[in-house]
Design an enzyme around this catalytic site. Structure first.
Site, mmCIF file in Angstrom:
data_model
loop_
_atom_site.group_PDB
_atom_site.id
_atom_site.type_symbol
_atom_site.label_atom_id
_atom_site.label_comp_id
_atom_site.label_asym_id
_atom_site.label_seq_id
_atom_site.Cartn_x
_atom_site.Cartn_y
_atom_site.Cartn_z
ATOM 1 N N ALA A 33 0.876 -1.188 0.000
ATOM 2 C CA ALA A 33 0.000 0.000 0.000
ATOM 3 C C ALA A 33 0.909 1.233 0.000
ATOM 4 O O ALA A 33 0.822 2.097 0.871
ATOM 5 C CB ALA A 33 -0.971 -0.001 1.173
ATOM 6 N N LEU A 34 1.780 1.276 -0.980
ATOM 7 C CA LEU A 34 2.902 2.213 -0.957
ATOM 8 C C LEU A 34 2.483 3.657 -1.218
ATOM 9 O O LEU A 34 1.542 3.922 -1.959
ATOM 10 C CB LEU A 34 3.946 1.781 -1.989
ATOM 11 N N HIS A 38 7.352 5.604 1.387
ATOM 12 C CA HIS A 38 8.089 4.386 1.014
ATOM 13 C C HIS A 38 9.024 4.674 -0.167
ATOM 14 O O HIS A 38 10.186 4.249 -0.179
ATOM 15 C CB HIS A 38 7.119 3.288 0.571
ATOM 16 N N LYS A 150 9.566 8.066 10.394
ATOM 17 C CA LYS A 150 8.132 8.069 10.750
ATOM 18 C C LYS A 150 7.874 7.064 11.883
ATOM 19 O O LYS A 150 7.115 7.332 12.804
ATOM 20 C CB LYS A 150 7.319 7.739 9.502
ATOM 21 N N SER A 186 0.992 7.597 5.678
ATOM 22 C CA SER A 186 0.900 6.260 6.266
ATOM 23 C C SER A 186 -0.132 5.462 5.483
ATOM 24 O O SER A 186 -1.152 6.013 5.060
ATOM 25 C CB SER A 186 0.457 6.364 7.732
ATOM 26 N N SER A 187 0.152 4.174 5.292
ATOM 27 C CA SER A 187 -0.831 3.322 4.606
ATOM 28 C C SER A 187 -2.158 3.337 5.361
ATOM 29 O O SER A 187 -3.222 3.208 4.763
ATOM 30 C CB SER A 187 -0.301 1.892 4.509
#
Ligand code: AMP
Length: 285
Positions: A33-34, A38, A150, A186-187
């Site tokens: 879930a980039l 990332h 993070k 964030s995913s």
């Protein structure tokens, strides 16, 4: 398109070929879930290594039974396209049964920096992270691997793991990438409703206000309590912690005011979604 492998044998064969050519390999482990956060780690490694491998594996051992393992966002096609765009050379997508076959009975536990903060709310978490990161580093044997600030406590846990067990890898840290309104990417942001998404940036906002007070030599404990109250007022349902710690060992600071560089870390809940964030707090000259 990057190469893609799902078996450790194929991964090792490709990495052995690159190593034989004298190429430096960089590695970034992800749960998919980039987002740009990332991808920034892929780009960081592109500058430090000749080849970059990314893994996509939603690691069940870092989720407790009541957590969001099944709901965790997945978008393999999108992830491949984004990694291709960022210049990733190889994508490793191991199967769960290959990572944790029947009879798997080993767990890696890092002490020290893994204690408190995230572990108070998620006692299973760093054992799961350390176990999968140890496996992934042994599978890939990269020259360097990148992790995001993070997840600051996680970064320190990974550094401790690599140092204590003599993994021959350089651990690199990438800064937190944020949305325009300050929300850390964030995913899990995908879980937020429109109303919750409007509240979420206050986490970073309150960290910044709190850091400004502490930098201005206001007493640390009252500044933290003020920020906690402001987070609840902004609409968060729960503050798991907001804490000022040493940037290397996460030890509480002696106080009462700031006399050394520190890290301000927080975790909050917005409905069922848990958000974390952190920023550096330097003592003013
Ligand atoms: P995850 O897929 O959430 O396990 O994250 C994989 C890696 O990406 C970890 O090293 C994270 O710290 C890093 N990461 C996640 N979000 C961000 C972000 N907003 N900025 C920079 N790195 C991030």
């Amino acid at each position: 398109m990057p190469l893609s492998v799902s078996s450790v044998i194929a991964l090792r064969a490709q990495h052995a070929a690159w190593r034989a050519e004298g190429q430096r390999i960089g590695f970034v482990p992800t749960m998919g879930a980039l987002h740009e956060g990332h991808l920034s780690l892929v780009r960081l490694l592109k500058a430090k290594a000749d080849r970059v491998t990314a893994s996509i594996f939603v690691n069940p051992r870092q989720f407790a039974a009541h957590e969001d393992l099944d709901a965790y966002p997945r978008d393999l096609a999108g992830d491949f396209a984004k990694l291709a765009d960022a210049g990733c050379d190889l994508i490793f997508t191991p199967e769960r049964a290959a990572m944790y076959p029947q009879g798997f009975a080993t767990s890696v536990q890092v002490g020290g920096v893994s204690e408190g903060l995230e572990s108070s709310a998620r006692p299973h978490f760093f054992g799961g992270v350390a176990t999968v990161v140890a496996k992934l580093l042994l599978q890939t044997q990269p020259h360097c691997a990148a992790f995001g600030e993070k997840d600051y406590q996680q970064l320190l846990v990974v550094r401790a793991l690599a140092r204590d067990l003599d993994f021959p890898v350089e651990i690199l840290a990438g800064p937190t990438l944020r949305e325009a309104d300050g929300l850390a990417m964030s995913s899990r942001n995908a879980y937020l409703s429109t109303a919750q998404r409007a509240i979420a940036p206050h986490l970073h906002g309150q960290l910044q206000s709190c850091a400004a007070r502490i930098r201005a030599r206001q007493a640390i404990t009252p500044a933290l309590r003020l920020a906690e109250a402001a987070l609840i007022k902004a609409g968060f349902d729960q503050v798991d912690y907001i804490a000022l710690r040493g940037p290397e060992d996460l030890a509480p600071l002696p106080g009462p005011t700031l006399d050394r560089p520190a890290r301000l870390l927080a975790a909050v809940k917005l409905g069922a979604t848990r958000l974390i964030d952190n920023i550096a707090v330097e003592a003013a000259a």
